[in-house]
Write an enzyme that holds these catalytic residues in place. Structure first.
Site, PDB file in Angstrom:
ATOM      1  N   GLY A  36       0.950  -1.186   0.033  1.00  0.00           N
ATOM      2  CA  GLY A  36       0.141   0.001   0.030  1.00  0.00           C
ATOM      3  C   GLY A  36       0.951   1.167  -0.083  1.00  0.00           C
ATOM      4  N   GLY A  39       2.191   5.648   4.234  1.00  0.00           N
ATOM      5  CA  GLY A  39       1.236   6.165   5.387  1.00  0.00           C
ATOM      6  C   GLY A  39      -0.137   5.611   5.524  1.00  0.00           C
ATOM      7  N   SER A 110       5.941  -2.003  -2.143  1.00  0.00           N
ATOM      8  CA  SER A 110       5.932  -2.670  -3.328  1.00  0.00           C
ATOM      9  C   SER A 110       5.052  -2.255  -4.444  1.00  0.00           C
ATOM     10  CB  SER A 110       5.637  -4.315  -2.635  1.00  0.00           C
ATOM     11  OG  SER A 110       4.827  -4.153  -1.744  1.00  0.00           O
TER      12      SER A 110
HETATM   13  S1  ADX Z   1       9.389   0.139  -2.205  1.00  0.00           S
HETATM   14  O1  ADX Z   1       8.741   0.975  -3.034  1.00  0.00           O
HETATM   15  O2  ADX Z   1      10.488  -0.272  -2.618  1.00  0.00           O
HETATM   16  O3  ADX Z   1       8.438  -1.046  -1.568  1.00  0.00           O
HETATM   17  P1  ADX Z   1       9.861   0.673   0.465  1.00  0.00           P
HETATM   18  O4  ADX Z   1       8.594   0.362   1.277  1.00  0.00           O
HETATM   19  O5  ADX Z   1      11.000   0.058   0.780  1.00  0.00           O
HETATM   20  O6  ADX Z   1       9.358   1.255  -0.925  1.00  0.00           O
HETATM   21  O7  ADX Z   1      10.135   2.278   1.409  1.00  0.00           O
HETATM   22  C1  ADX Z   1       9.212   3.015   1.387  1.00  0.00           C
HETATM   23  C2  ADX Z   1       9.547   4.242   2.615  1.00  0.00           C
HETATM   24  O8  ADX Z   1      10.658   4.979   2.011  1.00  0.00           O
HETATM   25  C3  ADX Z   1       8.466   5.196   2.506  1.00  0.00           C
HETATM   26  O9  ADX Z   1       7.327   4.786   3.653  1.00  0.00           O
HETATM   27  C4  ADX Z   1       9.206   6.620   2.831  1.00  0.00           C
HETATM   28  O10 ADX Z   1       8.944   6.580   4.354  1.00  0.00           O
HETATM   29  C5  ADX Z   1      10.385   6.302   2.210  1.00  0.00           C
HETATM   30  N1  ADX Z   1      10.542   6.911   0.942  1.00  0.00           N
HETATM   31  C6  ADX Z   1      11.544   7.838   0.722  1.00  0.00           C
HETATM   32  N2  ADX Z   1      11.589   8.293  -0.571  1.00  0.00           N
HETATM   33  C7  ADX Z   1      10.505   7.500  -1.326  1.00  0.00           C
HETATM   34  C8  ADX Z   1      10.038   7.693  -2.543  1.00  0.00           C
HETATM   35  N3  ADX Z   1      10.388   8.439  -3.544  1.00  0.00           N
HETATM   36  N4  ADX Z   1       8.879   7.026  -2.538  1.00  0.00           N
HETATM   37  C9  ADX Z   1       8.278   6.203  -1.698  1.00  0.00           C
HETATM   38  N5  ADX Z   1       8.632   6.290  -0.258  1.00  0.00           N
HETATM   39  C10 ADX Z   1       9.795   6.856  -0.333  1.00  0.00           C
END
Ligand code: ADX
Length: 203
Positions: A36, A39, A110
């Protein structure tokens, strides 16, 4: 996709296998793959689930994006290829936890369906439960607990999921919780109820 460089390696069959562990623990191992927006409540719910499972003496563990990115995946950013590699590594770790008989919860945005499907494909049928933590961009932005939506809107933060990077909703998740309308307790009850009804945990 990571290049395969390991050759001449042989799989060892250890004597304490998954079935033996699960019998001792009194429950099945499985992965609850929370997905999701930032936040939406993934970490909050994974933590609440962990607390509930621990209180029942179940073996549980949480792999959380913000935490895992301090170590195992600290070399990765937020471009599409890095997110794919992030999810690939976590998918492998989750598989190991399931094999260890642990109920493991992963809390990563994800955003790409294909990456989540690849993590699912690493495990046997029934071992991977996708939990869609549903909350609109408006709801998550309204919370903006980490102040990141503000930075994304101003352009300070690039490729931010839901603002300037995509999020692909799950098509067929095992569990859906809507944190825009449910309390943490209500969402948790949906998840624990699923685990009990499907025999992962005894009621
Ligand atoms: S994922 O897309 O690779 O699954 P992941 O869950 O590890 O992301 O990390 C997301 C967290 O990194 C967010 O909750 C936020 O705190 C932080 N974050 C920093 N930069 C970004 C970005 N550009 N997009 C989304 N999350 C970010």
């Amino acid at each position: 996709m990571a290049e395969v460089k390991s050759t001449n390696i042989v799989w060892h069959q250890h004597t304490v296998n998954r079935a033996a562990r699960e019998q001792k623990f009194g429950h099945r191992g499985c992965t609850l793959w929370f997905t999701g927006l930032s936040g939406s409540g993934k970490s909050t719910l994974a933590n609440a689930l962990d607390e509930a499972l621990c209180a029942r003496s179940a073996r549980s563990y949480v792999l959380d994006g913000d935490n895992v990115r301090h170590g195992l995946t600290k070399d990765l950013g937020f471009g599409p290829a890095d997110r794919t590699e992030n999810i690939r590594r976590i998918g492998e770790v989750a598989r190991l936890f399931t094999d260890a008989g642990v109920i493991n919860a992963t809390a990563f945005i994800s955003p790409y369906r294909e990456d989540r499907d690849r993590a699912r494909a690493l495990q046997q049928a029934g071992d991977f439960l996708e939990v869609y933590v549903k909350a609109s961009v408006e709801v998550c932005e309204g919370r903006d607990v980490k102040g990141l939506y503000g930075k994304a809107r101003s352009g300070e933060l690039k490729e931010f999921t839901g603002v300037s990077a995509p999020y692909e909703e799950p098509l067929n998740p095992e569990i859906i919780v809507d944190t825009g309308i449910q309390s943490v307790e209500e969402s948790l009850a949906v998840i624990v109820g699923y685990l009990e009804r499907h025999g992962y945990l005894s009621a």
